[in-house]
Design a protein around this motif. Structure first.
Motif, PDB file in Angstrom:
ATOM      1  N   VAL A   1     -11.076 -12.887 -15.366  1.00  0.00           N
ATOM      2  CA  VAL A   1     -10.448 -12.910 -14.045  1.00  0.00           C
ATOM      3  C   VAL A   1     -10.242 -11.476 -13.559  1.00  0.00           C
ATOM      4  O   VAL A   1      -9.583 -10.673 -14.220  1.00  0.00           O
ATOM      5  N   ARG A   2     -10.810 -11.174 -12.411  1.00  0.00           N
ATOM      6  CA  ARG A   2     -10.721  -9.825 -11.844  1.00  0.00           C
ATOM      7  C   ARG A   2     -10.136  -9.918 -10.435  1.00  0.00           C
ATOM      8  O   ARG A   2     -10.876 -10.127  -9.465  1.00  0.00           O
ATOM      9  N   PRO A   3      -8.808  -9.768 -10.301  1.00  0.00           N
ATOM     10  CA  PRO A   3      -8.182  -9.867  -8.976  1.00  0.00           C
ATOM     11  C   PRO A   3      -8.740  -8.861  -7.972  1.00  0.00           C
ATOM     12  O   PRO A   3      -8.749  -9.113  -6.772  1.00  0.00           O
TER      13      PRO A   3
ATOM     14  N   PRO B   1       0.803  -1.225   0.000  1.00  0.00           N
ATOM     15  CA  PRO B   1       0.000   0.000   0.000  1.00  0.00           C
ATOM     16  C   PRO B   1       0.836   1.277   0.000  1.00  0.00           C
ATOM     17  O   PRO B   1       0.477   2.259  -0.649  1.00  0.00           O
ATOM     18  N   ILE B   2       1.964   1.274   0.712  1.00  0.00           N
ATOM     19  CA  ILE B   2       2.797   2.479   0.775  1.00  0.00           C
ATOM     20  C   ILE B   2       3.329   2.848  -0.606  1.00  0.00           C
ATOM     21  O   ILE B   2       3.482   4.022  -0.939  1.00  0.00           O
ATOM     22  N   HIS B   3       3.595   1.835  -1.440  1.00  0.00           N
ATOM     23  CA  HIS B   3       4.104   2.098  -2.775  1.00  0.00           C
ATOM     24  C   HIS B   3       3.012   2.716  -3.666  1.00  0.00           C
ATOM     25  O   HIS B   3       3.273   3.654  -4.424  1.00  0.00           O
ATOM     26  N   LEU B   4       1.804   2.170  -3.576  1.00  0.00           N
ATOM     27  CA  LEU B   4       0.697   2.745  -4.336  1.00  0.00           C
ATOM     28  C   LEU B   4       0.447   4.183  -3.910  1.00  0.00           C
ATOM     29  O   LEU B   4       0.191   5.060  -4.739  1.00  0.00           O
TER      30      LEU B   4
ATOM     31  N   TYR C   1     -11.127   2.028 -11.902  1.00  0.00           N
ATOM     32  CA  TYR C   1      -9.941   1.891 -12.756  1.00  0.00           C
ATOM     33  C   TYR C   1      -9.048   0.754 -12.267  1.00  0.00           C
ATOM     34  O   TYR C   1      -8.392   0.080 -13.061  1.00  0.00           O
ATOM     35  N   ALA C   2      -9.033   0.535 -10.967  1.00  0.00           N
ATOM     36  CA  ALA C   2      -8.225  -0.554 -10.412  1.00  0.00           C
ATOM     37  C   ALA C   2      -8.722  -1.911 -10.903  1.00  0.00           C
ATOM     38  O   ALA C   2      -7.918  -2.815 -11.146  1.00  0.00           O
ATOM     39  N   GLU C   3     -10.028  -2.065 -11.049  1.00  0.00           N
ATOM     40  CA  GLU C   3     -10.553  -3.327 -11.578  1.00  0.00           C
ATOM     41  C   GLU C   3     -10.049  -3.551 -12.997  1.00  0.00           C
ATOM     42  O   GLU C   3      -9.642  -4.668 -13.351  1.00  0.00           O
ATOM     43  N   LEU C   4     -10.071  -2.522 -13.804  1.00  0.00           N
ATOM     44  CA  LEU C   4      -9.605  -2.657 -15.185  1.00  0.00           C
ATOM     45  C   LEU C   4      -8.117  -2.984 -15.239  1.00  0.00           C
ATOM     46  O   LEU C   4      -7.677  -3.858 -15.991  1.00  0.00           O
ATOM     47  N   SER C   5      -7.319  -2.284 -14.446  1.00  0.00           N
ATOM     48  CA  SER C   5      -5.866  -2.454 -14.527  1.00  0.00           C
ATOM     49  C   SER C   5      -5.410  -3.813 -14.008  1.00  0.00           C
ATOM     50  O   SER C   5      -4.394  -4.345 -14.465  1.00  0.00           O
ATOM     51  N   THR C   6      -6.137  -4.387 -13.053  1.00  0.00           N
ATOM     52  CA  THR C   6      -5.768  -5.717 -12.574  1.00  0.00           C
ATOM     53  C   THR C   6      -6.306  -6.816 -13.484  1.00  0.00           C
ATOM     54  O   THR C   6      -5.737  -7.907 -13.554  1.00  0.00           O
ATOM     55  N   SER C   7      -7.394  -6.539 -14.196  1.00  0.00           N
ATOM     56  CA  SER C   7      -7.982  -7.535 -15.103  1.00  0.00           C
ATOM     57  C   SER C   7      -7.236  -7.603 -16.424  1.00  0.00           C
ATOM     58  O   SER C   7      -7.114  -8.672 -17.029  1.00  0.00           O
ATOM     59  N   ILE C   8      -6.750  -6.446 -16.894  1.00  0.00           N
ATOM     60  CA  ILE C   8      -6.073  -6.370 -18.195  1.00  0.00           C
ATOM     61  C   ILE C   8      -4.742  -5.658 -17.990  1.00  0.00           C
ATOM     62  O   ILE C   8      -4.601  -4.465 -18.280  1.00  0.00           O
ATOM     63  N   PRO C   9      -3.743  -6.377 -17.489  1.00  0.00           N
ATOM     64  CA  PRO C   9      -2.456  -5.746 -17.165  1.00  0.00           C
ATOM     65  C   PRO C   9      -1.578  -5.548 -18.384  1.00  0.00           C
ATOM     66  O   PRO C   9      -0.563  -6.225 -18.557  1.00  0.00           O
TER      67      PRO C   9
ATOM     68  N   VAL D   1       0.606  -5.424  -7.196  1.00  0.00           N
ATOM     69  CA  VAL D   1       0.359  -5.272  -5.767  1.00  0.00           C
ATOM     70  C   VAL D   1       0.152  -6.628  -5.106  1.00  0.00           C
ATOM     71  O   VAL D   1      -0.570  -7.482  -5.615  1.00  0.00           O
ATOM     72  N   GLU D   2       0.787  -6.830  -3.959  1.00  0.00           N
ATOM     73  CA  GLU D   2       0.557  -8.041  -3.181  1.00  0.00           C
ATOM     74  C   GLU D   2      -0.867  -8.018  -2.619  1.00  0.00           C
ATOM     75  O   GLU D   2      -1.331  -7.002  -2.125  1.00  0.00           O
ATOM     76  N   ASN D   3      -1.548  -9.140  -2.690  1.00  0.00           N
ATOM     77  CA  ASN D   3      -2.890  -9.277  -2.132  1.00  0.00           C
ATOM     78  C   ASN D   3      -3.782  -8.098  -2.549  1.00  0.00           C
ATOM     79  O   ASN D   3      -4.183  -7.278  -1.707  1.00  0.00           O
ATOM     80  N   PRO D   4      -4.068  -7.976  -3.856  1.00  0.00           N
ATOM     81  CA  PRO D   4      -4.763  -6.786  -4.354  1.00  0.00           C
ATOM     82  C   PRO D   4      -6.119  -6.528  -3.711  1.00  0.00           C
ATOM     83  O   PRO D   4      -6.511  -5.377  -3.554  1.00  0.00           O
ATOM     84  N   GLN D   5      -6.827  -7.592  -3.312  1.00  0.00           N
ATOM     85  CA  GLN D   5      -8.154  -7.381  -2.728  1.00  0.00           C
ATOM     86  C   GLN D   5      -8.086  -6.514  -1.473  1.00  0.00           C
ATOM     87  O   GLN D   5      -8.981  -5.716  -1.208  1.00  0.00           O
ATOM     88  N   LYS D   6      -7.024  -6.660  -0.687  1.00  0.00           N
ATOM     89  CA  LYS D   6      -6.887  -5.886   0.550  1.00  0.00           C
ATOM     90  C   LYS D   6      -6.010  -4.644   0.379  1.00  0.00           C
ATOM     91  O   LYS D   6      -6.296  -3.588   0.939  1.00  0.00           O
ATOM     92  N   ASN D   7      -4.937  -4.781  -0.376  1.00  0.00           N
ATOM     93  CA  ASN D   7      -3.937  -3.714  -0.407  1.00  0.00           C
ATOM     94  C   ASN D   7      -4.270  -2.569  -1.346  1.00  0.00           C
ATOM     95  O   ASN D   7      -3.863  -1.430  -1.100  1.00  0.00           O
TER      96      ASN D   7
END
Length: 454
Positions: A371-373, A9-12, A58-66, A209-215
């Motif tokens: 797939v939507r992380p 999270p600190i990096h984001l 936007y986060a959903e899009l970026s994790t689904s289509i990297p 991102v590690e553990n995208p659902q939480k972080n």
């Protein structure tokens, strides 16, 4: 090779805040003239809600289509090659015209510090310097970005502490506080957008991102809270010191000028101006890197000539950096007022945001099993984001694009002519060349890896 999940999270937070931080030091204050202090405040609230809801969508899009193309890749998968191309052009409008606006303000800050320096020469020199800096490699650029962001935040803290005790309510609430009623609020929206422009840069890294659902929520919420808090203090401290009225409302260096109204001598104002330069440098440096990568991605995907996707030994896309950079330097060196460049950038950004949100809705229906992380709270959050995004886009066009000229080579050119010309030329170009290239090299498989440049 798959992206490595090493971001926390600190990096984001750092990426998102660093790309935006210059928006605290200039540009937003042009909204004082449009809607007054309170009108700009209401516009900023609307924009803050929009960016909060947009970032999670936007986060959903970026994790689904990297994919490196970002919004172009999302729109291409949802709407086909032409949709992807238009999204890419809108994104380039944001990334190509934002840096010259920042460079113009950087020149103004340098002129404030050293009056003998010609602001135009300073503007061109700073822009050219950071284009060259971006040639040395991404690791070195990232170090500059992090250092400049931290210093810029320290500068804002000094400004708030120094100014809070000197705020006068008469500067906040007077006959100029709420100009032009509801129309003033809408007219101030383009400049309120400048507080957050390019924050989506953080979402572009969401797949790493590690553990995208939480972080992801932690990083984005922290960034939004940081920027929203800074925005409140920046707006009201500047206005409360008297920086929101008269000719001061359109200053190229609003923070140090506001302090100079209540402090004898220039020591504190000069300190803020010096530190403010680091905020401008952070965003200028980051967005220059952004337009080089966006140009590279569009070339790699077949929309632009392949030579723009070739990299040097440091992995820097030289053509993708230098060609848009030259355009930016010309705009920065020839533009009399930065506000016209700001409007061009926010128009491109808001157009890209709306296209991305429409892509999200289409993909939810078209590819329900994608797939939507990370999943946004659908459909409530995207609906709010798209509704406010369309309102912002309407305001940008009606109250800014149609009423503003860009002073280029001592000639006044209506912004609407520039925008229509860019998109018209892009469409002609698409059908004359890249559409055939795209279909030949990639076919109609939108989700696969883009063209590999030999």
């Amino acid at each position: 090779m798959a992206l490595q999940k090493h971001l926390k999270p600190i990096h984001l937070w750092a990426i998102s805040v660093g790309m935006v931080i210059s928006g605290q030091y200039f540009g937003w204050n042009y909204g004082f003239e449009a809607g007054g202090i309170l009108g700009l405040a209401v516009a900023t609230l609307i924009v803050t809600i929009f960016y909060t809801t947009f970032m999670f969508s936007y986060a959903e899009l970026s994790t689904s289509i990297p994919q490196a193309g970002g919004p172009s890749a999302y729109a291409r998968r949802a709407m086909g090659p032409f949709g992807g191309f238009i999204a890419g052009i809108a994104c380039l409008l944001e990334f190509v015209f934002a840096p010259p606006a920042i460079a113009v303000s950087t020149g103004a800050y340098l002129n404030f510090l050293i009056p003998s320096i010609n602001p135009v020469y300073a503007t061109v020199g700073v822009f050219a310097f950071f284009i060259l800096v971006n040639l040395i490699g991404v690791k070195e650029v990232a170090l500059i970005e992090l250092s400049a962001t931290i210093l810029a935040l320290i500068g804002l803290a000094i400004f708030y502490v120094s100014g809070l005790s000197h705020i006068e309510t008469s500067n906040l609430f007077n006959e100029q506080s709420f100009l032009n009623g509801p129309s003033g609020i809408l007219a101030a929206i383009p400049f309120a957008v400048w507080f957050y422009l390019a924050i989506e840069g953080g979402a572009m890294a969401a797949e790493e991102v590690e553990n995208p659902q939480k972080n992801i929520p932690k990083g984005f919420i922290a960034a939004i809270i940081t920027l929203a808090t800074a925005t409140i203090f920046t707006l009201f401290v500047t206005a409360g010191l008297g920086g929101g009225s008269g000719t001061r409302a359109s200053a190229g260096y609003p923070l140090p000028q506001a302090l100079s109204l209540v402090y004898d001598g220039n020591a504190l104002s000069i300190t803020i101006a010096i530190i403010g330069l680091f905020g401008l440098i952070a965003s200028l440096n980051g967005i220059i890197m952004g337009f080089s990568r966006q140009t590279y991605a569009l070339a790699r995907e077949g929309y632009f000539p392949k030579f723009l996707a070739k990299t040097n030994k440091k992995g820097v896309p030289v053509g993708g950096l230098l060609i848009p950079g030259v355009i930016g330097v010309i705009c920065a060196g020839s533009a009399t007022f930065a506000n016209a460049l700001i409007i061009l950038a926010v128009f491109g950004a808001m157009t890209m945001y709306c296209i991305s949100l429409v892509s999200l809705f289409i993909l939810r229906k078209k590819e329900p099993n994608l797939v939507r992380p990370f999943k946004v709270n659908y459909p409530a959050v995207p609906i709010i984001a798209l509704s406010l995004g369309l309102l912002c886009l309407f305001s940008i066009v009606k109250y800014s694009v149609l009423t503003t000229d860009l002073i280029l080579f001592n000639r006044s050119i209506p912004l609407i002519y520039i925008i229509v010309g860019i998109f018209a030329a892009s469409v002609v170009y698409y059908f004359a060349y890249p559409a055939r290239l795209f279909k030949k090299d990639q076919g109609e498989v939108y989700g696969e890896e883009a063209i590999k440049v030999k």
